[in-house]
Design an enzyme around this catalytic site. Structure first.
Site: not given
Ligand code: AHR
Length: 831
Positions: A55, A282, A399-400
């Site tokens: 990331e 994120c 993502n999430e």
């Protein structure tokens, strides 16, 4: 500045530190034994079980793995997410002058290099006094020269601090775009200099014209210096404009142009990842959609990539773009797993009727990676230098992301991708009823004890359900900046994943990298500054598990001594509801004879912190009137322990009863007593890592005040409703020994992975049942240290590293002593 005839230079320095104290592990009580059944092979271990998750966080790429050495090379960066104005001073650059010289620098957008690269640097030289006026860039800082600071992304960015690291004899490719006015006659001098002004490499650029033109020069370092700076100096009066000032080591990882830092690439290679999930996290989502990563803007000529502000608090040049990620996977011989934004950012989302563009982005990303050179996006890939397809097989949808917005958007991607590319494996962020799912991504950040307690988590998973990708996990509590205890917790959990490799098909630790001067998330697997890098103990566990993989699981029985759970028992209090309206009053926290807290609603909601729901103060009570699930209000001190929480609660309407919270560290790490949960049928404790305790039948009536009391003493929890004891939860015990076995079919080797989480060494009887032949010599790879709190650092990078020992006299049964706080891999030849 560097006087381009003599030498003078200054520097500033910053580093980072987040001290943390962790509880020591407890002594083990009882006998230890491990028995492996060699003649009963179990499930096949997915070859993709161990991967990595890259990331762009902590300057993992920009100022890290991405080889670019110049910070703010295109003069577009700001210290926060705001438009850049003409006349401003550029971030990370300083004006340098020889004595007597005069000049200035400023951001200028009057004649940009391109529509995507809208700002340049204007350098005005009024007088050189026999010397010059120029600009200096110190790269991405060298932590060893900087004092600690916690929020590097928002502070002190405008100071040049030395972090351009060069090695004697190596070449560095300087490239810059420049133009000049008619007054300027003369070349630009380019040097890398050390902190004491020593010239490490020098070159010349020019002559310049009135038009933008790219200039390239190779700078060869005459000496090794971790803390240098780059200076570009005009040696004559006039005005010069600069843009895309880039310095790259010639020696990148795998020798790629616009490539990766070789030492960091090497560390990834040693992890032997089966796949790479990229580029976030994120990071992919963005705070708002404008910060979301759009892969189409990260391909093609680097100078033409607009870059973007990312939610981790700095700008990404996107020089490390989609193609570079795919090439990294290729060089690692790892499967790429692209995370695509699913039309959701943290604070906003794409309206459903505009989702087509985002779904198309996903389809085009697949075509860019895999399409034939005749296809639109495949042709572009070929034009960008990679005609061969990458065979992208995995994509994660968001993502999430979750909730109703995700439930609406996930099927749009799933259907469109499967219709065109039926063989793609798609990863979902969570389970959605009635939706097809190939793989579901789960994330865990928690304490070492959480991971120890959950080592058996996947034993209970439904074998008919979707496969699991543990896409992010790490010990993040009570672990300093990544200590041995963290690695031990993770290793025990990984043994559980491997044992359940029929369900858990992929996993990746997170985050992967941290630039020690830009630490935003801790711990991380690999820590670096501009010249050095080391792996945390967690890195070594990842590396050990990945390098020693079998292909089939063998059944293991472990007799494990237990020890008291030493995890922190502290935290704030809270009240809440689930699809229910309720009010709370007379909330009190006592400890011994002392009152720590007494609610006072005469001045409104403070100090209560609301999370979800609609909270108000009415008639001297704290009232929740919304319909949200998990509406919570928190108060108190994270350090409180051994307290009694008492209150009155009244249900006003809705589906359930009350949520009474205690030991709250953050919204995710908390314990709660769910009174009248599960449709108002049961009371039960929900403790972190343990799931739901034994439910007790019960319900809550509307309009009646209930007396609620929770008593915490050491590890014991007692819960009373109207004075009646409902739950009495004893202190928890943890197993101290965790073991898993697998076979490498090709070589016939047995791999035994063992974690000893106790503070004492454990002599263990190992039985190899069903073995017909056993080689007397074996190998043990052991990760341990004198203290479970031990960490590696830039100064002491090899304090906690695996060590290999020979083991002899191996037979059907052997006694082996696993050191206190250790992770061991035993490799034996046994059939
Ligand atoms: O790994 C750091 C962050 O943790 C990731 O961006 C996100 O997916 C998670 O919340």
């Amino acid at each position: 500045m560097f006087d381009h005839r003599s030498t003078i230079a200054l520097f500033v320095a910053v580093s980072c530190g987040l001290p943390c104290v962790a509880p020591a592990a407890a002594r083990a009580e009882g006998r230890a034994s491990i028995s492996v059944e060699l003649d009963r092979p179990g499930v096949t271990i997915s070859p993709t079980l161990y991967g990595i998750f890259f990331e762009e966080i902590n300057r993992a790429g920009e100022g890290g793995l991405y080889g670019e050495m110049v910070q703010n090379r295109s003069f577009e960066d700001t210290e926060n997410d705001r438009p850049l104005a003409d006349g401003e001073q550029p971030l990370a650059w300083t004006l340098v002058k020889t004595p007597g010289a005069e000049g200035s620098m400023a951001i200028d957008s009057s004649r940009p290099l391109s529509a995507n690269n809208r700002h340049a640097l204007r350098l005005e030289v009024v007088k050189t006094a026999g010397g010059g006026v120029g600009v200096a860039n110190a790269g991405f800082e060298n932590v060893s020269r900087k004092p600690p600071k916690r929020a590097p992304a928002t502070t002190e960015k405008n100071k040049a601090v030395e972090g351009i690291a060069v090695v004697a004899g190596r070449q560095y490719d300087l490239s810059l775009y420049a133009r000049a006015d008619k007054e300027f006659h003369g070349p630009l001098s380019a040097v890398i200099i050390g902190p004491r002004g020593k010239v490490l490499a020098a070159g010349e650029v020019g002559p310049l014209t009135g038009e933008w033109k790219q200039y390239q020069v190779v700078l060869t370092a005459g000496a090794t210096e971790p803390a240098g700076r780059l200076e570009i100096v005009a040696m004559a009066p006039g005005t010069v404009w600069l843009d895309m000032v880039s310095l790259f080591p010639r020696q990148t990882w795998h020798g790629r142009g616009n490539g990766l830092r070789s030492d960091l690439g090497e560390m990834l290679d040693q992890m032997k990842p089966a796949f790479v999930r990229f580029p976030g996290g994120c990071y992919v989502e963005g705070n708002k959609l404008v910060n979301a990563l759009r892969w189409k803007k990260s391909i093609g000529t680097v100078a033409e990539r607009p870059g973007h502000w990312n939610l981790w608090g700095y700008r990404s040049s996107d020089g490390l773009g989609y193609l570079e990620y795919l090439e990294m996977c290729e060089d690692l011989r790892a499967e790429p797993l692209l995370v695509i934004n699913c039309g959701m950012a943290h604070e906003d989302h794409v309206p459903l009727e505009q989702m087509q563009e985002w779904v198309q982005d996903a389809l085009d990303a697949i075509e860019y990676a895999n399409g034939p050179v005749e296809s639109h996006w495949g042709a572009l890939r070929a034009k960008h230098g990679h005609p061969a397809p990458f065979h992208l097989k995995y994509m994660e949808i968001g993502n999430e992301n979750g909730g109703p917005l995700y439930a609406e958007r996930y099927p749009l991607f799933y259907k469109a991708i499967k219709a065109k590319y039926p063989r793609m494996t798609l990863v979902a962020d969570g389970r959605l009823p009635d939706q097809p799912m190939d793989v579901v991504d789960e994330h865990y950040y928690n304490s070492p004890e959480f991971f120890l307690r959950n080592a058996g988590k996947y034993d209970k998973y439904d074998r008919q359900g979707p496969k699991i990708y543990v896409g992010e996990y790490a010990v993040t509590q009570n672990c300093g900046q990544g200590n041995l205890r963290a690695a031990i917790g993770e290793a025990a959990f990984m043994i559980g994943m491997e044992r359940n490799a029929d369900v858990v098909v992929m996993s990746s630790y997170a985050p992967l990298f941290v630039n020690a001067a830009w630490r935003q998330w801790s711990p991380d697997a690999i820590v670096f500054d501009s010249a050095r890098a080391f792996g945390t103990p967690s890195y070594h566990v990842q590396q050990m598990f990945s390098a020693h993989r079998g292909d089939v699981v063998l059944p293991v029985a472990v007799e494990s001594p237990t020890a008291a759970d030493e995890s922190s028992k502290t935290g704030m209090i809270g009240v809440g509801t689930w699809s229910t309206q309720a009010e709370f009053k007379d909330i009190q926290v006592t400890q011994g004879g002392k009152t720590l807290f007494r609610s006072d609603f005469s001045k409104g909601l403070a100090p209560w912190h609301a999370l979800g729901g609609q909270w108000e103060v009415k008639d001297g009570a704290l009232r929740q009137t919304g319909k949200a699930t998990g509406a919570r209000a928190l108060a108190g001190d994270r350090r409180w322990s051994d307290y009694t929480l008492s209150l009155k609660a009244r249900k006003l309407g809705g589906a359930e009863g009350f949520l009474i919270m205690f030991r709250v560290q953050n919204p995710h790490q908390k314990s709660w007593w769910n009174i009248g949960g599960w449709g108002n049928h049961h009371h039960a404790l929900e403790l972190p890592g343990d799931g739901i305790g034994e439910p007790v039948p019960g319900h809550i009536d509307v309009g009646r005040w209930y007396d609620v009391r929770v008593e915490l003493q050491g590890g014991r929890i007692r819960c009373y409703l109207d004075g009646k004891l409902i739950h009495d939860e004893p202190p928890q015990q943890l197993k101290t020994l965790y073991a898993g076995a697998s076979r490498v079919t090709r070589s016939g080797e047995l791999i035994l992975k063992v974690v000893n989480a106790a503070s004492t060494a454990q002599e263990t009887l190992i039985s190899l049942r069903g073995a017909t032949a056993i080689a007397p010599e074996a190998k043990a790879i052991v990760l341990t240290s004198a203290d479970a709190m031990d960490e590696n650092t830039l100064e002491e990078p090899r304090k906690v590293v695996p060590v290999t020992h020979a083991v002899d006299h191996v037979g059907k049964s052997l006694r082996y002593t696993f050191p206190a706080q250790s992770v061991t891999i035993l490799r034996l030849k046994a059939h």
